[in-house]
Design an enzyme around this catalytic site. Structure first.
Site, short mmCIF file in Angstrom:
data_model
loop_
_atom_site.label_atom_id
_atom_site.label_comp_id
_atom_site.label_asym_id
_atom_site.label_seq_id
_atom_site.Cartn_x
_atom_site.Cartn_y
_atom_site.Cartn_z
CG HIS A 141 -6.26 1.96 2.56
ND1 HIS A 141 -6.41 0.86 1.79
CD2 HIS A 141 -6.94 1.79 3.77
CE1 HIS A 141 -7.22 -0.19 2.48
NE2 HIS A 141 -7.41 0.23 3.63
CD GLU B 125 -8.26 2.56 11.92
OE1 GLU B 125 -9.22 2.90 12.52
OE2 GLU B 125 -7.71 1.56 12.13
N1 ACO Z 1 1.06 11.23 5.65
C1 ACO Z 1 1.86 11.53 4.74
N2 ACO Z 1 2.66 10.89 3.79
C2 ACO Z 1 2.21 9.87 3.55
C3 ACO Z 1 1.10 8.99 4.45
C4 ACO Z 1 0.27 9.94 5.24
N3 ACO Z 1 -0.64 9.17 6.00
N4 ACO Z 1 0.67 7.79 3.68
C5 ACO Z 1 1.55 7.61 2.85
N5 ACO Z 1 2.39 8.81 2.76
C6 ACO Z 1 3.41 9.06 1.76
C7 ACO Z 1 4.82 8.30 2.09
O1 ACO Z 1 5.45 8.72 2.99
C8 ACO Z 1 5.41 7.93 0.64
O2 ACO Z 1 5.88 9.43 0.28
P1 ACO Z 1 7.26 9.44 -0.69
O3 ACO Z 1 6.71 8.56 -1.84
O4 ACO Z 1 7.50 10.69 -0.77
O5 ACO Z 1 8.42 8.48 0.17
C9 ACO Z 1 4.22 7.82 -0.18
O6 ACO Z 1 3.02 8.31 0.44
C10 ACO Z 1 3.74 6.43 -0.28
O7 ACO Z 1 3.53 5.80 1.08
P2 ACO Z 1 3.74 4.08 1.18
O8 ACO Z 1 4.39 4.02 2.41
O9 ACO Z 1 4.37 3.43 0.03
O10 ACO Z 1 2.16 3.72 1.44
P3 ACO Z 1 1.64 2.51 1.97
O11 ACO Z 1 0.88 1.86 1.06
O12 ACO Z 1 2.83 1.40 2.36
O13 ACO Z 1 0.99 3.02 3.29
C11 ACO Z 1 -0.36 3.32 4.92
C12 ACO Z 1 -0.31 2.69 3.58
C13 ACO Z 1 0.56 2.51 5.92
C14 ACO Z 1 -1.90 3.25 5.48
C15 ACO Z 1 0.23 4.93 5.07
O14 ACO Z 1 -0.59 5.65 4.05
C16 ACO Z 1 0.17 5.40 6.26
O15 ACO Z 1 1.23 5.16 7.28
N6 ACO Z 1 -1.06 6.13 6.90
C17 ACO Z 1 -1.05 6.58 8.32
C18 ACO Z 1 -1.44 5.53 9.07
C19 ACO Z 1 -2.70 5.22 9.04
O16 ACO Z 1 -3.74 6.04 8.93
N7 ACO Z 1 -2.98 3.99 9.16
C20 ACO Z 1 -4.48 3.39 9.08
C21 ACO Z 1 -4.77 2.54 7.75
S1 ACO Z 1 -6.30 2.07 7.64
C22 ACO Z 1 -6.42 0.59 8.37
O17 ACO Z 1 -5.33 0.12 8.76
C23 ACO Z 1 -7.44 0.14 8.92
#
Ligand code: ACO
Length: 341
Positions: free
Chosen positions: A231, A286
């Protein structure tokens, strides 16, 4: 001279509006609506439509708040979201609503209309909606409570991407129906409201996998994201995931999906902890929304619309707040020809 501040591309940590609608404490994993803790909100409002006036209208003094020199604009798997957007756009012909009551009636009519049922005779909007999208099968009392609880607890969540889209549209003095359509469009993506489909796909594909840790590790090493985890704000387990998992357990006895979901969550958290040690990645709303919707017999492609229906309450509240208190939202971009090459 205008002061120019350079901020991260995702606007992380940048406050662009003041809001009285919700408070999110990402460090402590706390959420409240209008000063009331989310668990109490769920207890207080048995039905989503009871939440509507409190959340949407608490600060509204007139239907279309005035602004100087402007007036309201009166004048695959995305398919269900497109249908919802069409319904919203149809509401443009009724804009501006003649009073607050008409606006709330219109908002509450949207889920049953999407589901193709007449809501009269049903005890709640949620019951009408569930009956319609399940081909005429009415919900049990527990199922109706579960969808209401989900809608109430996901009705509002600060300036997430889709609510921000609503506020950007509202900031141009666009109409409520069109601003809501902008929000639903932003919600459709897999990183936001589209995530439950990915969760259900993961649950499906891991159904017969014995070594879940190994399977999920391979995915993460391949650069895949595990849907339902991580998140932008929360660094703890999302409090709504906690609350939803409770609702989910109430329904659980006849659904073996519960055990699978719990096992998958456990394994995913272990794997993410090992593979991404620098980034606390926890279960988000989610994940349990997806398994709850599965348990309710909602088809995967209808998960985003189901989420959107509940969130319309928060969108409408933000629309009014932005119109009443906000300014045109217009961030700057600095020119860099190397971007994207
Ligand atoms: N699975 C695996 N790795 C992840 C995940 C995940 N679900 N989420 C983040 N990471 C990793 C990224 O790959 C990144 O790794 P790195 O530093 O080695 O490159 C690190 O964690 C940081 O990720 P960011 O992209 O900077 O995180 P951000 O804050 O942009 O992402 C998000 C938030 C988009 C929700 C992300 O966690 C994600 O894609 N989750 C999966 C999709 C999801 O469940 N979305 C629903 C969110 S809740 C809602 O919208 C109501």
């Amino acid at each position: 001279m205008m002061m120019i501040i350079t901020v991260p591309a995702g606007l992380e940590g940048v406050v662009v509006a003041e809001t009285a609608i919700s408070l999110i404490d990402g460090e402590q994993g706390r959420l409240s609506y209008r000063g009331v803790d989310i668990q109490e909100v769920v207890n207080r409002f048995g039905r989503w439509e009871d939440l509507l006036p409190w959340l949407v209208l608490s600060q509204v003094t007139e239907v279309v708040p005035s602004c100087d020199g402007c007036r309201a604009g009166d004048g695959g798997t995305d398919e269900p979201m497109v249908r919802l957007i069409r319904l919203l756009i149809d509401g443009q012909s009724r804009w501006p609503f003649k009073d607050n009551g008409s606006e709330l009636t219109w908002l509450a009519s949207l889920p049953p209309r999407f589901a193709g049922v007449d809501p009269s005779g049903f005890s709640s909007v949620a019951a009408a909606y569930l009956t319609g999208i399940r081909g005429g099968r009415p919900p049990t009392a527990a199922e109706e409570r579960a969808l209401n609880a989900y809608w109430v607890m996901s009705a509002e969540h600060g300036l997430n991407a889709s609510t921000f889209a609503v506020r950007v549209a509202a900031s141009t003095a666009s109409s409520l129906p069109l601003a809501l359509a902008a929000g639903v469009a932003a919600l459709a993506g897999p990183l936001h409201g589209g995530a439950p489909e990915g969760v259900l796909a993961l649950l499906q594909e891991t159904q017969d996998v014995d070594d879940l840790d190994h399977y999920l590790t391979e995915k993460v090493l391949n650069g895949e994201r595990l849907m339902g985890f991580g998140h932008r704000v929360y660094r703890t387990r999302d409090p709504r995931a906690e609350a939803l998992s409770q609702v989910f357990r109430d329904l659980a006895s006849d659904h073996d999906v519960v055990d699978r979901a719990l096992r998958l969550e456990e394994s995913a958290l272990r794997v993410l902890g090992q593979q991404k040690p620098n980034r606390p990645l926890q279960t988000n709303v989610e994940y349990y929304a997806a398994v709850l919707m599965e348990a309710l017999g909602i088809a995967p492609e209808l998960c985003p619309v189901t989420f959107a229906c509940g969130r319309l309450a928060g969108y409408a509240a933000h629309y009014h707040e932005q119109r009443a208190t906000g300014r045109l939202i217009r961030p700057l971009a600095s020119y860099n020809p190397a971007v994207g090459q």
